[in-house]
Design a protein around this motif. Structure first.
Motif, PDB file in Angstrom:
ATOM      1  N   SER A  51       0.814  -1.210   0.000  1.00  0.00           N
ATOM      2  CA  SER A  51       0.000   0.000   0.000  1.00  0.00           C
ATOM      3  C   SER A  51       0.855   1.271   0.000  1.00  0.00           C
ATOM      4  CB  SER A  51      -0.940   0.012   1.211  1.00  0.00           C
ATOM      5  OG  SER A  51      -1.857  -1.058   1.143  1.00  0.00           O
ATOM      6  N   PHE A  52       1.988   1.227   0.695  1.00  0.00           N
ATOM      7  CA  PHE A  52       2.838   2.414   0.725  1.00  0.00           C
ATOM      8  C   PHE A  52       3.418   2.709  -0.656  1.00  0.00           C
ATOM      9  CE2 PHE A  52       6.937   4.533   2.133  1.00  0.00           C
ATOM     10  CZ  PHE A  52       6.326   5.749   2.400  1.00  0.00           C
ATOM     11  N   ALA A  53       3.787   1.662  -1.378  1.00  0.00           N
ATOM     12  CA  ALA A  53       4.264   1.853  -2.756  1.00  0.00           C
ATOM     13  C   ALA A  53       3.155   2.430  -3.620  1.00  0.00           C
ATOM     14  CB  ALA A  53       4.759   0.534  -3.328  1.00  0.00           C
ATOM     15  N   GLY A  54       1.911   1.935  -3.439  1.00  0.00           N
ATOM     16  CA  GLY A  54       0.785   2.470  -4.200  1.00  0.00           C
ATOM     17  C   GLY A  54       0.528   3.923  -3.876  1.00  0.00           C
ATOM     18  N   HIS A  55       0.635   4.289  -2.609  1.00  0.00           N
ATOM     19  CA  HIS A  55       0.442   5.691  -2.218  1.00  0.00           C
ATOM     20  C   HIS A  55       1.503   6.583  -2.859  1.00  0.00           C
ATOM     21  CE1 HIS A  55      -0.449   9.186   0.215  1.00  0.00           C
ATOM     22  NE2 HIS A  55       0.802   9.200   0.643  1.00  0.00           N
ATOM     23  N   THR A  56       2.743   6.098  -2.875  1.00  0.00           N
ATOM     24  CA  THR A  56       3.828   6.878  -3.478  1.00  0.00           C
ATOM     25  C   THR A  56       3.601   7.087  -4.974  1.00  0.00           C
ATOM     26  OG1 THR A  56       5.418   6.096  -1.837  1.00  0.00           O
ATOM     27  CG2 THR A  56       6.316   6.931  -3.910  1.00  0.00           C
ATOM     28  N   LEU A  57       3.176   6.044  -5.667  1.00  0.00           N
ATOM     29  CA  LEU A  57       2.893   6.183  -7.098  1.00  0.00           C
ATOM     30  C   LEU A  57       1.751   7.153  -7.337  1.00  0.00           C
ATOM     31  CD1 LEU A  57       3.280   2.470  -8.268  1.00  0.00           C
ATOM     32  CD2 LEU A  57       4.811   4.393  -8.743  1.00  0.00           C
ATOM     33  N   ALA A  58       0.777   7.184  -6.440  1.00  0.00           N
ATOM     34  CA  ALA A  58      -0.316   8.147  -6.569  1.00  0.00           C
ATOM     35  C   ALA A  58       0.210   9.570  -6.446  1.00  0.00           C
ATOM     36  CB  ALA A  58      -1.377   7.878  -5.506  1.00  0.00           C
ATOM     37  N   VAL A  59       1.126   9.784  -5.501  1.00  0.00           N
ATOM     38  CA  VAL A  59       1.704  11.113  -5.317  1.00  0.00           C
ATOM     39  C   VAL A  59       2.560  11.507  -6.510  1.00  0.00           C
ATOM     40  CG1 VAL A  59       3.348  12.426  -3.903  1.00  0.00           C
ATOM     41  CG2 VAL A  59       1.617  11.000  -2.804  1.00  0.00           C
ATOM     42  N   GLY A 114       9.910   6.148   0.624  1.00  0.00           N
ATOM     43  CA  GLY A 114       9.572   7.456   1.186  1.00  0.00           C
ATOM     44  C   GLY A 114      10.422   8.567   0.610  1.00  0.00           C
ATOM     45  N   VAL A 115      11.699   8.296   0.370  1.00  0.00           N
ATOM     46  CA  VAL A 115      12.583   9.295  -0.243  1.00  0.00           C
ATOM     47  C   VAL A 115      12.122   9.604  -1.661  1.00  0.00           C
ATOM     48  CG1 VAL A 115      14.929   9.714  -1.064  1.00  0.00           C
ATOM     49  CG2 VAL A 115      14.564   8.692   1.186  1.00  0.00           C
ATOM     50  N   VAL A 116      11.732   8.572  -2.415  1.00  0.00           N
ATOM     51  CA  VAL A 116      11.217   8.786  -3.771  1.00  0.00           C
ATOM     52  C   VAL A 116       9.972   9.672  -3.732  1.00  0.00           C
ATOM     53  CG1 VAL A 116      10.173   7.645  -5.774  1.00  0.00           C
ATOM     54  CG2 VAL A 116      12.160   6.631  -4.652  1.00  0.00           C
ATOM     55  N   GLN A 117       9.090   9.417  -2.773  1.00  0.00           N
ATOM     56  CA  GLN A 117       7.868  10.204  -2.646  1.00  0.00           C
ATOM     57  C   GLN A 117       8.181  11.672  -2.350  1.00  0.00           C
ATOM     58  OE1 GLN A 117       4.388  10.439   0.655  1.00  0.00           O
ATOM     59  NE2 GLN A 117       4.635   8.423  -0.290  1.00  0.00           N
ATOM     60  N   ALA A 118       9.111  11.914  -1.419  1.00  0.00           N
ATOM     61  CA  ALA A 118       9.473  13.286  -1.069  1.00  0.00           C
ATOM     62  C   ALA A 118      10.073  14.025  -2.265  1.00  0.00           C
ATOM     63  CB  ALA A 118      10.454  13.280   0.105  1.00  0.00           C
ATOM     64  N   LEU A 202       2.220  -2.251 -13.537  1.00  0.00           N
ATOM     65  CA  LEU A 202       0.763  -2.245 -13.662  1.00  0.00           C
ATOM     66  C   LEU A 202       0.134  -1.299 -12.641  1.00  0.00           C
ATOM     67  CD1 LEU A 202      -0.107  -6.023 -14.194  1.00  0.00           C
ATOM     68  CD2 LEU A 202      -0.151  -4.197 -15.888  1.00  0.00           C
ATOM     69  N   LEU A 203       0.673  -1.292 -11.435  1.00  0.00           N
ATOM     70  CA  LEU A 203       0.171  -0.391 -10.405  1.00  0.00           C
ATOM     71  C   LEU A 203       0.404   1.064 -10.800  1.00  0.00           C
ATOM     72  CD1 LEU A 203      -1.103  -0.140  -7.613  1.00  0.00           C
ATOM     73  CD2 LEU A 203       1.185  -0.365  -6.611  1.00  0.00           C
ATOM     74  N   GLY A 204       1.551   1.341 -11.426  1.00  0.00           N
ATOM     75  CA  GLY A 204       1.826   2.687 -11.902  1.00  0.00           C
ATOM     76  C   GLY A 204       0.861   3.123 -12.990  1.00  0.00           C
ATOM     77  N   LEU A 205       0.571   2.232 -13.936  1.00  0.00           N
ATOM     78  CA  LEU A 205      -0.397   2.553 -14.990  1.00  0.00           C
ATOM     79  C   LEU A 205      -1.783   2.790 -14.406  1.00  0.00           C
ATOM     80  CD1 LEU A 205       0.665  -0.059 -17.719  1.00  0.00           C
ATOM     81  CD2 LEU A 205       0.917   2.431 -17.853  1.00  0.00           C
ATOM     82  N   THR A 206      -2.144   2.007 -13.408  1.00  0.00           N
ATOM     83  CA  THR A 206      -3.461   2.160 -12.788  1.00  0.00           C
ATOM     84  C   THR A 206      -3.575   3.485 -12.051  1.00  0.00           C
ATOM     85  OG1 THR A 206      -3.633  -0.236 -12.518  1.00  0.00           O
ATOM     86  CG2 THR A 206      -5.119   1.108 -11.211  1.00  0.00           C
ATOM     87  N   THR A 207      -2.550   3.844 -11.298  1.00  0.00           N
ATOM     88  CA  THR A 207      -2.592   5.118 -10.583  1.00  0.00           C
ATOM     89  C   THR A 207      -2.627   6.297 -11.546  1.00  0.00           C
ATOM     90  OG1 THR A 207      -0.170   5.090 -10.392  1.00  0.00           O
ATOM     91  CG2 THR A 207      -1.427   4.236  -8.538  1.00  0.00           C
ATOM     92  N   ALA A 208      -1.934   6.158 -12.686  1.00  0.00           N
ATOM     93  CA  ALA A 208      -1.956   7.236 -13.685  1.00  0.00           C
ATOM     94  C   ALA A 208      -3.357   7.446 -14.236  1.00  0.00           C
ATOM     95  CB  ALA A 208      -0.979   6.911 -14.819  1.00  0.00           C
ATOM     96  N   GLY A 209      -4.033   6.347 -14.558  1.00  0.00           N
ATOM     97  CA  GLY A 209      -5.391   6.473 -15.079  1.00  0.00           C
ATOM     98  C   GLY A 209      -6.363   6.959 -14.026  1.00  0.00           C
ATOM     99  N   THR A 210      -6.229   6.447 -12.805  1.00  0.00           N
ATOM    100  CA  THR A 210      -7.145   6.831 -11.738  1.00  0.00           C
ATOM    101  C   THR A 210      -6.941   8.284 -11.322  1.00  0.00           C
ATOM    102  OG1 THR A 210      -6.975   4.558 -10.939  1.00  0.00           O
ATOM    103  CG2 THR A 210      -8.033   6.123  -9.482  1.00  0.00           C
ATOM    104  N   SER A 211      -5.715   8.798 -11.424  1.00  0.00           N
ATOM    105  CA  SER A 211      -5.431  10.181 -11.040  1.00  0.00           C
ATOM    106  C   SER A 211      -6.247  11.168 -11.863  1.00  0.00           C
ATOM    107  CB  SER A 211      -3.939  10.484 -11.207  1.00  0.00           C
ATOM    108  OG  SER A 211      -3.163   9.744 -10.308  1.00  0.00           O
TER     109      SER A 211
END
Length: 305
Positions: A51-59, A114-118, A202-211
């Motif tokens: 979930s943390f990786a998914g949150h980061t990709l959303a950000v 977390g560093v990637v997200q920041a 796949l998670l990255g593509l999904t977050t891109a579309g959902t964003s």
């Protein structure tokens, strides 16, 4: 529609009015595509505890969209480009592509994520600062622009969503095996690392579309809330995945419909209904566990063995 322009007691007529507007018809189409993909990918994300990786990709979608706007490109290119690139960066972090990792606060890989997200957030604010014009769409980048979805964007979402689902089906068995018991899967010859990297993409593509529907700040709600609710209602992966998709579609439709008849944004309603579904599922699981622990139930279960 009621006299005040809100919902009436005639729901059929309300739905007819809602779908009579082309922008809302496009919103329903786009929302359905995104909900199906987010429900399926999100369930596996929760199952793999990433979930943390998914949150980061959303950000990460935010700086991508802001950078594309700065360069004069469509924000969709920024969403997809940055989210996929971010997925590959996260996958390069040792351990981040394995099931059971990516939870905030646990392990070295979580600190790296977390560093990637920041850094992604810093890039987003840099791109906003470099944009010399009036970035009136900043709120749209953060909170979504579903009522502004065009026919061309729906086509992009459909192609990307279909591709994600086809890839998910192709990865289905090894991905599920690697998610449930990665050590046994590795011993059985499953390429756990490669499967984990593919899932992050796949998670990255999904977050891109959902964003583009909920915005970068709310994308995570559609990914995790229906999936977390489904995980509390059933322990069977196939049933849980189907339930997660159904809940994601339901909360998206409800959010769009209520937002159409109210002054509040779609992202707020989608998140609220998703949170409500999670609370109901949690309450149901707690009640079911209490019933199963009652002495009478245990005695009946013991006598039937």
């Amino acid at each position: 529609m009621g006299a005040d322009g809100g919902l009436s007691w005639n729901l059929v007529d309300d739905v007819r009015i809602l779908l009579s507007y082309h922008f809302m018809l496009n919103a329903v189409r786009a929302g359905t595509i995104v909900a199906v993909v987010a429900g399926a990918i999100g369930y596996l994300m929760v199952l793999r505890r990433q979930s943390f990786a998914g949150h980061t990709l959303a950000v990460i979608g935010f700086p991508g969209a802001a950078g594309a706007t700065w360069l004069g490109l469509s924000s969709g290119f920024g969403y997809f480009g940055f989210c996929v690139a971010g997925a590959l960066v996260i996958a390069a972090i040792p351990g981040a592509g394995r099931a059971g990792n990516g939870l905030g606060g646990y392990g070295e890989e979580s600190a790296g994520i977390g560093v990637v997200q920041a850094f992604a957030l810093a890039c987003g604010f840099l791109f906003v600062g470099l944009y010399r014009g009036f970035l009136s769409g900043l709120n749209n980048l953060l909170f979504g622009t579903i009522t502004g979805i065009t026919d061309d964007q729906i086509l992009v979402l459909l192609v990307a969503g279909a591709g994600c689902l086809v890839a998910l089906v192709a990865l289905g068995r090894p991905l599920l095996f690697a998610s449930v018991d990665p050590d046994v899967a590795r011993a059985s010859g499953v390429p756990v690392r490669a499967v984990g990297v593919a899932f992050l993409v796949l998670l990255g593509l999904t977050t891109a579309g959902t964003s583009q529907i909920t915005g970068s700040l709310l994308v995570f709600a559609l990914l995790v809330a229906p999936a977390a609710a489904a995980a509390r209602l059933t322990a069977r992966p196939v049933a849980g995945l189907a339930l997660s998709v159904g809940l994601a579609v339901l909360v998206t439709w409800l959010g769009e419909a209520v937002a159409f008849f109210s002054p509040f944004p779609i992202g707020f309603w989608v998140t609220t209904f998703g949170f409500g579904a999670f609370l109901l599922a949690t309450a149901y699981r707690a009640a079911a566990d209490r019933v199963s622990r009652r002495p009478g139930v245990l005695a009946v279960a013991g006598g039937s063995v």
